[in-house]
Design a protein around this motif. Structure first.
Motif, PDB file in Angstrom:
ATOM      1  N   ARG A  62       0.829  -1.206   0.000  1.00 32.88           N
ATOM      2  CA  ARG A  62       0.000   0.000   0.000  1.00 32.88           C
ATOM      3  C   ARG A  62       0.864   1.258   0.000  1.00 32.88           C
ATOM      4  NH1 ARG A  62       0.032  -2.186   5.213  1.00 32.88           N
ATOM      5  NH2 ARG A  62       0.496  -0.727   6.894  1.00 32.88           N
ATOM      6  N   THR A  63       0.244   2.343  -0.401  1.00 32.80           N
ATOM      7  CA  THR A  63       0.857   3.660  -0.274  1.00 32.80           C
ATOM      8  C   THR A  63       0.022   4.447   0.722  1.00 32.80           C
ATOM      9  OG1 THR A  63      -0.453   4.545  -2.100  1.00 32.80           O
ATOM     10  CG2 THR A  63       1.728   3.655  -2.636  1.00 32.80           C
ATOM     11  N   GLU A  64       0.557   5.569   1.204  1.00 24.88           N
ATOM     12  CA  GLU A  64      -0.207   6.383   2.153  1.00 24.88           C
ATOM     13  C   GLU A  64       0.027   7.857   1.862  1.00 24.88           C
ATOM     14  OE1 GLU A  64       2.817   6.617   5.964  1.00 24.88           O
ATOM     15  OE2 GLU A  64       1.420   4.948   5.869  1.00 24.88           O
ATOM     16  N   ARG A  65      -0.968   8.644   2.254  1.00 30.42           N
ATOM     17  CA  ARG A  65      -0.884  10.087   2.028  1.00 30.42           C
ATOM     18  C   ARG A  65      -1.393  10.797   3.274  1.00 30.42           C
ATOM     19  NH1 ARG A  65      -4.701  13.459   0.161  1.00 30.42           N
ATOM     20  NH2 ARG A  65      -6.050  11.716  -0.421  1.00 30.42           N
ATOM     21  N   LYS A  66      -0.668  11.831   3.706  1.00 21.47           N
ATOM     22  CA  LYS A  66      -1.061  12.600   4.893  1.00 21.47           C
ATOM     23  C   LYS A  66      -2.369  13.337   4.606  1.00 21.47           C
ATOM     24  CE  LYS A  66       0.106  14.465   8.995  1.00 21.47           C
ATOM     25  NZ  LYS A  66       0.098  13.700  10.233  1.00 21.47           N
ATOM     26  N   HIS A 123      15.939   7.690   8.988  1.00 22.20           N
ATOM     27  CA  HIS A 123      14.613   7.711   8.358  1.00 22.20           C
ATOM     28  C   HIS A 123      14.719   7.341   6.885  1.00 22.20           C
ATOM     29  CE1 HIS A 123      16.312  11.699   7.590  1.00 22.20           C
ATOM     30  NE2 HIS A 123      15.492  11.801   6.543  1.00 22.20           N
ATOM     31  N   VAL A 124      13.634   6.779   6.355  1.00 25.60           N
ATOM     32  CA  VAL A 124      13.613   6.341   4.958  1.00 25.60           C
ATOM     33  C   VAL A 124      13.444   7.521   4.011  1.00 25.60           C
ATOM     34  CG1 VAL A 124      12.413   4.912   3.248  1.00 25.60           C
ATOM     35  CG2 VAL A 124      12.699   4.076   5.594  1.00 25.60           C
ATOM     36  N   SER A 125      12.486   8.402   4.342  1.00 23.90           N
ATOM     37  CA  SER A 125      12.178   9.527   3.448  1.00 23.90           C
ATOM     38  C   SER A 125      11.691  10.713   4.271  1.00 23.90           C
ATOM     39  CB  SER A 125      11.096   9.111   2.445  1.00 23.90           C
ATOM     40  OG  SER A 125       9.823   9.101   3.083  1.00 23.90           O
ATOM     41  N   ALA A 129       8.475  12.729   8.766  1.00 21.13           N
ATOM     42  CA  ALA A 129       8.020  13.844   9.611  1.00 21.13           C
ATOM     43  C   ALA A 129       6.507  14.019   9.598  1.00 21.13           C
ATOM     44  CB  ALA A 129       8.693  15.136   9.170  1.00 21.13           C
ATOM     45  N   GLU A 130       5.792  13.189   8.854  1.00 14.90           N
ATOM     46  CA  GLU A 130       4.334  13.307   8.813  1.00 14.90           C
ATOM     47  C   GLU A 130       3.656  12.546   9.944  1.00 14.90           C
ATOM     48  OE1 GLU A 130       3.236  11.930   4.943  1.00 14.90           O
ATOM     49  OE2 GLU A 130       3.914  13.751   3.919  1.00 14.90           O
ATOM     50  N   ASP A 131       4.396  11.641  10.599  1.00 17.46           N
ATOM     51  CA  ASP A 131       3.790  10.783  11.619  1.00 17.46           C
ATOM     52  C   ASP A 131       4.460  11.008  12.971  1.00 17.46           C
ATOM     53  OD1 ASP A 131       2.720   8.839  13.203  1.00 17.46           O
ATOM     54  OD2 ASP A 131       3.186   7.165  11.874  1.00 17.46           O
ATOM     55  N   PRO A 132       3.787  11.691  13.902  1.00 16.77           N
ATOM     56  CA  PRO A 132       4.410  12.007  15.198  1.00 16.77           C
ATOM     57  C   PRO A 132       4.748  10.776  16.037  1.00 16.77           C
ATOM     58  CG  PRO A 132       2.047  12.493  15.233  1.00 16.77           C
ATOM     59  CD  PRO A 132       2.411  12.201  13.809  1.00 16.77           C
ATOM     60  N   LEU A 133       4.035   9.675  15.816  1.00 10.72           N
ATOM     61  CA  LEU A 133       4.315   8.472  16.602  1.00 10.72           C
ATOM     62  C   LEU A 133       5.740   7.978  16.367  1.00 10.72           C
ATOM     63  CD1 LEU A 133       2.830   6.509  18.566  1.00 10.72           C
ATOM     64  CD2 LEU A 133       2.523   4.995  16.605  1.00 10.72           C
ATOM     65  N   GLU A 158      17.032  15.569  13.742  1.00  7.08           N
ATOM     66  CA  GLU A 158      16.551  16.905  13.377  1.00  7.08           C
ATOM     67  C   GLU A 158      15.082  16.860  12.960  1.00  7.08           C
ATOM     68  OE1 GLU A 158      16.010  20.775  12.806  1.00  7.08           O
ATOM     69  OE2 GLU A 158      17.743  19.855  13.799  1.00  7.08           O
ATOM     70  N   LEU A 159      14.699  15.845  12.195  1.00  8.31           N
ATOM     71  CA  LEU A 159      13.281  15.687  11.826  1.00  8.31           C
ATOM     72  C   LEU A 159      12.424  15.441  13.065  1.00  8.31           C
ATOM     73  CD1 LEU A 159      13.198  13.534   8.545  1.00  8.31           C
ATOM     74  CD2 LEU A 159      12.696  15.961   8.819  1.00  8.31           C
ATOM     75  N   MET A 160      12.948  14.662  14.008  1.00  9.44           N
ATOM     76  CA  MET A 160      12.230  14.411  15.263  1.00  9.44           C
ATOM     77  C   MET A 160      12.066  15.714  16.044  1.00  9.44           C
ATOM     78  SD  MET A 160      14.183  10.849  16.202  1.00  9.44           S
ATOM     79  CE  MET A 160      13.502  10.597  17.844  1.00  9.44           C
ATOM     80  N   ARG A 161      13.091  16.567  15.981  1.00  8.97           N
ATOM     81  CA  ARG A 161      13.015  17.872  16.660  1.00  8.97           C
ATOM     82  C   ARG A 161      11.945  18.744  16.018  1.00  8.97           C
ATOM     83  NH1 ARG A 161      18.001  18.963  16.284  1.00  8.97           N
ATOM     84  NH2 ARG A 161      18.603  18.039  18.267  1.00  8.97           N
TER      85      ARG A 161
END
Length: 407
Positions: A62-66, A123-125, A129-133, A158-161
């Motif tokens: 599957r793919t996903e979109r925010k 991170h992969v991509s 940064a779209e998913d806070p979990l 940095e993305l987590m920040r």
């Protein structure tokens, strides 16, 4: 239809550690084909199926979109046209974005194997940064693999920040947050979980009460490590080293929250921090809707841990009140967990990790002495109602006085 083993099972096999859960992804299939083969559907948001014999999970690629805020704010699209690479790119870390077929041929489009060898959590991509979990998940993986030398890649941190500063963490449900926190606390190095959350600014968002402990000094005579935050991490580390259950580890994390409320002019002393901390412990418990056993032990340890340390000095009457507070007569295990948390607190001090903790056996002996009082003889003497309660209390106090004298 092509079936691949994905995620943790591939990662852990390559690391040479035991594989516990196996996830499968199915490429080029439809829901109808899966049902025809006897798979049972379980996914509410996207097509996930249970194997008719093994019961393992098989998900359609599957793919996903925010599409909204938080962990659940995604729209998923599953179809036979979705490729394996498209499925893997939506995963969190490169080491979790590998797949292998039934011949163990590896598909690794995002260099997960390279990062495994470099001991990097990357991170992969940018969609990370779209998913806070994922902030919590990465911190949990850091705790799990710290002993193998893994660290979080600077770009990922940095993305987590950025996620921590975006307000997205507040959109996480208590249930999802607690699931990650509880799993992280049960890792071999749970203190790393807290360290990573603090490094990316997530700790002050999720648990500001714990974050506030860093930089707060304690009396060096009792705490050679001085810093209250450092002490809390050491206590948590000791709890893991001694294989303590989740209830004890949660209590260890929260036991000193009251020290974060001490005015600077009173440092390094923390008078009545036990009582000041109770409202903070209660707030954290409510924020994550923690299980009742975790809530209760955290509150009791917060209030009484200094009683535990001073057990040998306590008057028999104070000792009896302590035992009553824990209901040691009906809930002996909870008192045992309290003793464990106190011992971890004592061991979580720099240079004192191996020091013996005689208070533990003393408290166990006191509980045994109080429990030895039989009710039946008092009933036979005619005591009943409130008078019976007072008589039991007198006998228990007498037993504790005798116990203290013999010890």
């Amino acid at each position: 239809m092509r079936i691949y083993k994905v995620g943790g099972a591939v990662r852990d096999r390559l690391l040479g550690i035991p594989v516990t859960d196996i996830d499968w992804v199915v490429v080029g299939a439809t829901t109808e084909e899966m049902l025809a083969k006897g798979f049972r559907p379980v996914g509410a948001d996207f097509p996930v199926f249970l194997h008719p014999k093994s019961g393992e999970e098989y998900a359609l690629a599957r793919t996903e979109r925010k599409s909204g805020r938080g962990y659940g704010g995604f729209t998923f699209h599953a179809s036979p046209e979705v490729t394996l690479e498209e499925d893997l790119i939506r995963r969190d870390l490169t080491i979790n974005a590998m797949a292998e077929d039934d011949q163990q041929n590896l598909t690794d489009p995002y260099h997960g194997q390279r990062d495994l060898e470099a001991r990097l959590l990357r991170h992969v991509s940018p969609a990370f940064a779209e998913d806070p979990l994922r902030v919590l998940r990465v911190a949990r993986f850091a705790a799990r693999y710290a002993a193998l030398g893994f660290t979080v890649a600077p770009q990922t941190l940095e993305l987590m920040r950025q996620l921590s500063e975006s307000g997205e963490l507040e959109a996480l449900t208590p249930e999802r947050s607690w699931k990650e926190i509880s799993r992280a606390l049960m890792e071999d190095q749970p203190q790393v979980f807290i360290e990573v959350l603090r490094a990316c600014g997530a700790l002050k968002v999720l648990m500001p009460e714990v974050d506030a402990l860093f930089g707060v000094p304690q009396p060096p005579a009792h705490h050679p490590e001085i810093d209250t935050g450092a002490h809390t991490l050491s206590v948590l580390q000791q709890a893991a080293l001694h294989k303590q259950p989740l209830t004890v580890r949660w209590a260890c994390l929260l036991h000193d929250l009251g020290k974060g409320l001490t005015p600077e002019e009173e440092w390094p002393r923390h008078i009545a921090h036990e009582f000041k901390g109770l409202k903070l412990i209660k707030a954290v418990n409510e924020r994550f809707k923690t299980p009742r056993d975790c809530q209760e032990l955290a509150m009791l340890v917060g209030e009484y841990h200094t009683h535990g340390h001073r057990a040998l000095e306590l008057k028999p009457s104070t000792l009896l009140e302590l035992l009553q507070s824990f209901d040691v007569y009906r809930r002996p295990q909870r008192f045992e967990e309290f003793i464990a948390a106190c011992e971890m607190d004592a061991r979580g001090r720099e240079g004192l990790e191996q020091r013996s903790y005689p208070q533990a056996d003393y408290l166990r002996g006191a509980a045994t002495a109080a429990r030895s009082i039989a009710v039946q003889p008092l009933l036979e003497k005619g005591f009943k109602g409130p008078e019976l309660g007072e008589a039991i209390k007198r006998e228990r106090l007498k037993a504790l006085k005798a116990y203290k004298e013999q010890v």
